[in-house]
Scaffold this active site. Structure first.
Site, PDB file in Angstrom:
ATOM      1  N   LYS A  15       0.769  -1.343  -0.105  1.00 45.64           N
ATOM      2  CA  LYS A  15      -0.104  -0.073  -0.229  1.00 45.64           C
ATOM      3  C   LYS A  15       0.905   1.108   0.092  1.00 45.64           C
ATOM      4  O   LYS A  15       0.433   2.369  -0.804  1.00 45.64           O
ATOM      5  CB  LYS A  15      -0.804  -0.139   1.264  1.00 45.64           C
ATOM      6  CG  LYS A  15      -1.933  -1.139   1.433  1.00 45.64           C
ATOM      7  CD  LYS A  15      -2.748  -0.848   2.532  1.00 45.64           C
ATOM      8  CE  LYS A  15      -2.154  -0.423   3.654  1.00 45.64           C
ATOM      9  NZ  LYS A  15      -1.315  -1.680   4.337  1.00 45.64           N
ATOM     10  N   ARG A  90      -8.752   1.153  10.282  1.00 43.93           N
ATOM     11  CA  ARG A  90      -8.163  -0.184  10.241  1.00 43.93           C
ATOM     12  C   ARG A  90      -9.424  -1.171  11.087  1.00 43.93           C
ATOM     13  O   ARG A  90      -8.771  -2.483  11.546  1.00 43.93           O
ATOM     14  CB  ARG A  90      -6.903  -0.401  11.140  1.00 43.93           C
ATOM     15  CG  ARG A  90      -5.851   0.378  10.197  1.00 43.93           C
ATOM     16  CD  ARG A  90      -4.430   0.069  11.002  1.00 43.93           C
ATOM     17  NE  ARG A  90      -3.367   0.552  10.356  1.00 43.93           N
ATOM     18  CZ  ARG A  90      -2.001   0.852  10.551  1.00 43.93           C
ATOM     19  NH1 ARG A  90      -1.785  -0.111  11.691  1.00 43.93           N
ATOM     20  NH2 ARG A  90      -1.193   1.261   9.672  1.00 43.93           N
ATOM     21  N   ARG A 132      12.088  -8.106   3.311  1.00 47.35           N
ATOM     22  CA  ARG A 132      12.336  -6.738   3.296  1.00 47.35           C
ATOM     23  C   ARG A 132      13.392  -5.983   3.768  1.00 47.35           C
ATOM     24  O   ARG A 132      13.636  -6.168   5.115  1.00 47.35           O
ATOM     25  CB  ARG A 132      10.881  -6.160   3.741  1.00 47.35           C
ATOM     26  CG  ARG A 132      10.595  -4.648   3.587  1.00 47.35           C
ATOM     27  CD  ARG A 132       9.293  -4.137   3.916  1.00 47.35           C
ATOM     28  NE  ARG A 132       8.875  -4.342   5.186  1.00 47.35           N
ATOM     29  CZ  ARG A 132       7.761  -4.113   5.705  1.00 47.35           C
ATOM     30  NH1 ARG A 132       6.797  -3.635   4.805  1.00 47.35           N
ATOM     31  NH2 ARG A 132       7.440  -4.485   6.985  1.00 47.35           N
ATOM     32  N   ARG A 165      13.903  -4.674   9.744  1.00 44.00           N
ATOM     33  CA  ARG A 165      13.093  -4.047  10.853  1.00 44.00           C
ATOM     34  C   ARG A 165      12.900  -5.220  11.779  1.00 44.00           C
ATOM     35  O   ARG A 165      12.679  -6.433  11.419  1.00 44.00           O
ATOM     36  CB  ARG A 165      11.567  -3.788  10.307  1.00 44.00           C
ATOM     37  CG  ARG A 165      11.518  -2.594   9.311  1.00 44.00           C
ATOM     38  CD  ARG A 165      10.251  -2.110   8.905  1.00 44.00           C
ATOM     39  NE  ARG A 165      10.176  -1.188   7.959  1.00 44.00           N
ATOM     40  CZ  ARG A 165       9.044  -0.780   7.230  1.00 44.00           C
ATOM     41  NH1 ARG A 165       7.861  -1.283   7.402  1.00 44.00           N
ATOM     42  NH2 ARG A 165       9.129   0.195   6.317  1.00 44.00           N
ATOM     43  N   ARG A 176       0.953 -10.247  13.458  1.00 41.83           N
ATOM     44  CA  ARG A 176       0.218  -9.102  12.836  1.00 41.83           C
ATOM     45  C   ARG A 176      -0.930  -9.375  11.812  1.00 41.83           C
ATOM     46  O   ARG A 176      -1.757  -8.675  11.829  1.00 41.83           O
ATOM     47  CB  ARG A 176       1.289  -8.357  11.834  1.00 41.83           C
ATOM     48  CG  ARG A 176       2.367  -7.813  12.863  1.00 41.83           C
ATOM     49  CD  ARG A 176       3.589  -7.157  11.979  1.00 41.83           C
ATOM     50  NE  ARG A 176       3.416  -5.985  11.101  1.00 41.83           N
ATOM     51  CZ  ARG A 176       4.219  -5.743  10.215  1.00 41.83           C
ATOM     52  NH1 ARG A 176       5.240  -6.089   9.899  1.00 41.83           N
ATOM     53  NH2 ARG A 176       3.886  -4.766   9.547  1.00 41.83           N
TER      54      ARG A 176
END
Length: 223
Positions: A15, A90, A132, A165, A176
């Protein structure tokens, strides 16, 4: 005509990348809730100080406070022709709060918000997340599996160090996703019933997804 775009999708669905590209091409402000909260804290505003009191304890910022900060942002001059909301709402509670905000700021103009939902297989998303890397200097995002990098430790844009991260692990990613689907998935039903949801297959390359996104906008959004 004012254009209001809302983007929802699970972590790692892309996104942020797509909304930033769309923001540049459509000349609309890109509003990411996480960045907005951090900016508010940095500004030293009353709302920022209050939000920081929750964030520094690792607690969720109350929905009323988030809604107020979002509303204040949407009332700014650069949002008069529209905006792009990234990752908000959300939950159903936030969606209803956003309804009230939009009714107030758009009371003299008829505006139909459009909601884009990024669909990606969960296994593919987890693979994206664990591969990532982000630049510690400029924040650029890279994926070690899908992108060919000369040096997997350095940013191709500014030369900064690429870091992983702390939450980009399979264990954290699964947690998550559970939180996401428990809280955010009901939004799909809500916006589908309202005839506002536009689904996009986000399993393709960045360029292919963006082509499909802009095509969907041309097809569904009246100018």
């Amino acid at each position: 005509m004012k254009r209001e775009f809302i983007f929802i999708g699970p972590p790692g669905s892309g996104k942020g990348t797509q909304t930033k590209m769309l923001s540049k091409d459509f000349n609309l402000p890109h509003i990411d809730t996480g960045s907005l909260l951090r900016e508010e804290v940095s500004s030293g505003s009353e709302e920022g100080k209050l939000a920081d009191s929750f964030m520094e304890k690792g607690q969720l910022v109350p929905i009323e406070l988030v809604s107020k900060i979002i509303k204040n942002r949407l009332l700014k001059q650069d949002c008069q022709n529209g905006f792009i909301l990234d990752g908000y709402p959300r939950s159903l509670e936030q969606a209803y709060a956003l309804d009230d905000i939009l009714k107030e700021i758009d009371k003299n103009v008829f505006v139909q918000p459009y909601v884009f939902y990024f669909e990606v297989d969960q296994k593919q998303l987890i693979e994206r997340l664990i591969n990532r890397r982000s630049c510690s200097v400029c924040g650029a995002i890279y994926n070690l599996k899908t992108m060919s990098l000369k040096d997997e430790t350095k940013c191709q844009k500014c030369g900064g160090n690429l870091i992983r991260r702390e939450d980009d692990t399979e264990e954290v990613a699964n947690k998550r996703f559970k939180t996401y689907f428990d809280q955010t998935a009901p939004l799909i039903d809500l916006y589908t019933k309202r005839g506002l949801l536009i689904k996009l297959n986000a399993s393709f390359s960045i360029d292919e997804i963006y082509k499909n996104l802009t095509g969907a906008i041309k097809e569904n959004v009246h100018s």
